[in-house]
Write a protein that holds these residues in place. Structure first.
Motif, PDB file in Angstrom:
ATOM      1  N   LEU A 110      19.364   1.891  15.867  1.00 47.57           N
ATOM      2  CA  LEU A 110      21.232   2.172  16.811  1.00 47.57           C
ATOM      3  C   LEU A 110      21.026   0.750  17.965  1.00 47.57           C
ATOM      4  O   LEU A 110      22.029   0.420  18.366  1.00 47.57           O
ATOM      5  N   ALA A 111      19.384   0.091  18.587  1.00 53.67           N
ATOM      6  CA  ALA A 111      20.120  -0.522  19.314  1.00 53.67           C
ATOM      7  C   ALA A 111      20.333  -1.802  18.301  1.00 53.67           C
ATOM      8  O   ALA A 111      21.132  -2.175  18.716  1.00 53.67           O
ATOM      9  N   LYS A 112      20.554  -2.248  17.437  1.00 54.59           N
ATOM     10  CA  LYS A 112      20.289  -3.339  16.691  1.00 54.59           C
ATOM     11  C   LYS A 112      21.892  -3.470  16.108  1.00 54.59           C
ATOM     12  O   LYS A 112      22.844  -4.424  16.511  1.00 54.59           O
ATOM     13  N   THR A 113      22.370  -2.168  15.980  1.00 55.26           N
ATOM     14  CA  THR A 113      23.615  -2.131  15.632  1.00 55.26           C
ATOM     15  C   THR A 113      24.254  -2.048  16.805  1.00 55.26           C
ATOM     16  O   THR A 113      25.467  -2.838  16.585  1.00 55.26           O
ATOM     17  N   ARG A 114      24.024  -1.577  17.507  1.00 56.08           N
ATOM     18  CA  ARG A 114      24.681  -1.649  18.835  1.00 56.08           C
ATOM     19  C   ARG A 114      25.329  -3.044  19.294  1.00 56.08           C
ATOM     20  O   ARG A 114      26.552  -3.546  20.114  1.00 56.08           O
ATOM     21  N   ARG A 115      24.074  -3.912  19.574  1.00 50.19           N
ATOM     22  CA  ARG A 115      24.354  -5.292  19.073  1.00 50.19           C
ATOM     23  C   ARG A 115      25.455  -6.195  18.916  1.00 50.19           C
ATOM     24  O   ARG A 115      25.872  -6.918  19.481  1.00 50.19           O
ATOM     25  N   ARG A 116      24.815  -6.052  17.707  1.00 45.24           N
ATOM     26  CA  ARG A 116      26.188  -6.286  16.600  1.00 45.24           C
ATOM     27  C   ARG A 116      27.305  -6.121  17.431  1.00 45.24           C
ATOM     28  O   ARG A 116      28.150  -7.074  17.045  1.00 45.24           O
ATOM     29  N   ILE A 117      27.807  -4.714  16.952  1.00 50.16           N
ATOM     30  CA  ILE A 117      28.933  -4.371  17.578  1.00 50.16           C
ATOM     31  C   ILE A 117      29.194  -5.327  18.947  1.00 50.16           C
ATOM     32  O   ILE A 117      30.630  -5.427  19.431  1.00 50.16           O
ATOM     33  N   SER A 118      28.476  -5.886  20.190  1.00 45.92           N
ATOM     34  CA  SER A 118      28.900  -6.466  21.039  1.00 45.92           C
ATOM     35  C   SER A 118      29.025  -7.643  20.530  1.00 45.92           C
ATOM     36  O   SER A 118      30.024  -8.159  21.408  1.00 45.92           O
ATOM     37  N   GLU A 119      28.272  -8.321  19.838  1.00 45.29           N
ATOM     38  CA  GLU A 119      28.460  -9.485  19.236  1.00 45.29           C
ATOM     39  C   GLU A 119      30.143  -9.463  18.709  1.00 45.29           C
ATOM     40  O   GLU A 119      30.798 -10.288  19.231  1.00 45.29           O
ATOM     41  N   GLU A 147      32.597  -7.802  19.060  1.00 40.56           N
ATOM     42  CA  GLU A 147      34.092  -7.280  20.120  1.00 40.56           C
ATOM     43  C   GLU A 147      33.953  -9.181  20.809  1.00 40.56           C
ATOM     44  O   GLU A 147      34.850  -8.572  21.397  1.00 40.56           O
ATOM     45  N   GLN A 148      33.001  -9.665  21.229  1.00 39.40           N
ATOM     46  CA  GLN A 148      33.186 -10.654  22.271  1.00 39.40           C
ATOM     47  C   GLN A 148      33.560 -11.440  21.099  1.00 39.40           C
ATOM     48  O   GLN A 148      34.745 -12.219  21.834  1.00 39.40           O
ATOM     49  N   LYS A 149      33.614 -11.706  19.797  1.00 41.39           N
ATOM     50  CA  LYS A 149      34.339 -12.615  19.198  1.00 41.39           C
ATOM     51  C   LYS A 149      36.100 -12.103  18.677  1.00 41.39           C
ATOM     52  O   LYS A 149      36.880 -12.998  18.701  1.00 41.39           O
ATOM     53  N   VAL A 150      35.765 -10.877  18.808  1.00 38.12           N
ATOM     54  CA  VAL A 150      37.462 -10.502  18.980  1.00 38.12           C
ATOM     55  C   VAL A 150      37.949 -10.479  19.848  1.00 38.12           C
ATOM     56  O   VAL A 150      39.293 -11.204  19.747  1.00 38.12           O
ATOM     57  N   GLY A 151      37.296 -10.607  21.527  1.00 40.19           N
ATOM     58  CA  GLY A 151      37.654 -10.681  22.311  1.00 40.19           C
ATOM     59  C   GLY A 151      38.269 -12.396  22.628  1.00 40.19           C
ATOM     60  O   GLY A 151      39.396 -12.440  22.874  1.00 40.19           O
TER      61      GLY A 151
END
Length: 138
Positions: free
Chosen positions: A86-95, A97-101
């Motif tokens: 879950l932690a790994k998935t959350r970090r990937r989602i955060s990455e 989201e930053q790229k999309v932004g």
């Protein structure tokens, strides 16, 4: 604002375990002399990084990489595999989201640049515009 209370990692873990056991969070925070939000921040940091080590103050460096493995030698409780995933998935989602932004910022920039170019072109070709004229000398 006053001096901040420094709480060692063992005490933090103890508070978090009591929090997870269902004790009243406001009472826990009051007892420890901290805000409720601090408890939630610790809980989230432990879930995301597997560690409660204090972060450096200020802006994090570009190369700051969060380890997905908890630090066993520091007395931290081990995270179950599903928490690690879950932690790994959350970090990937955060990455992502930053790229999309960043892509959205780039897209907005180029759309505005294109709009300005089109507006300038329309003004230049409009009647009475500043379009080039033929030379009177031949």
């Amino acid at each position: 604002m006053g001096s901040q209370r420094i709480i060692n990692e063992e005490d933090k873990l103890s508070l978090l375990q009591r929090m997870e056991a269902g004790e009243n969070i406001s009472e826990l925070a009051r007892e420890a002399g901290i805000s409720r939000q601090r408890l939630y921040d610790w809980r989230d940091r432990l879930r995301l990084t597997g560690s409660l080590k204090a972060r450096r103050r200020g802006r994090p460096g570009k190369a700051s990489v969060v380890s997905s493995e908890p630090l066993q030698q520091s007395g931290e409780m081990a995270l179950p595999p599903e928490e690690k995933a879950l932690a790994k998935t959350r970090r990937r989602i955060s990455e992502l989201e930053q790229k999309v932004g960043q892509q959205q910022l780039d897209l907005d920039f180029f759309q505005e640049a294109l709009r300005r170019i089109r507006d300038d072109h329309r003004q230049d070709t409009a009647p009475g515009g500043t379009e080039s004229s033929r030379s009177s000398k031949k």
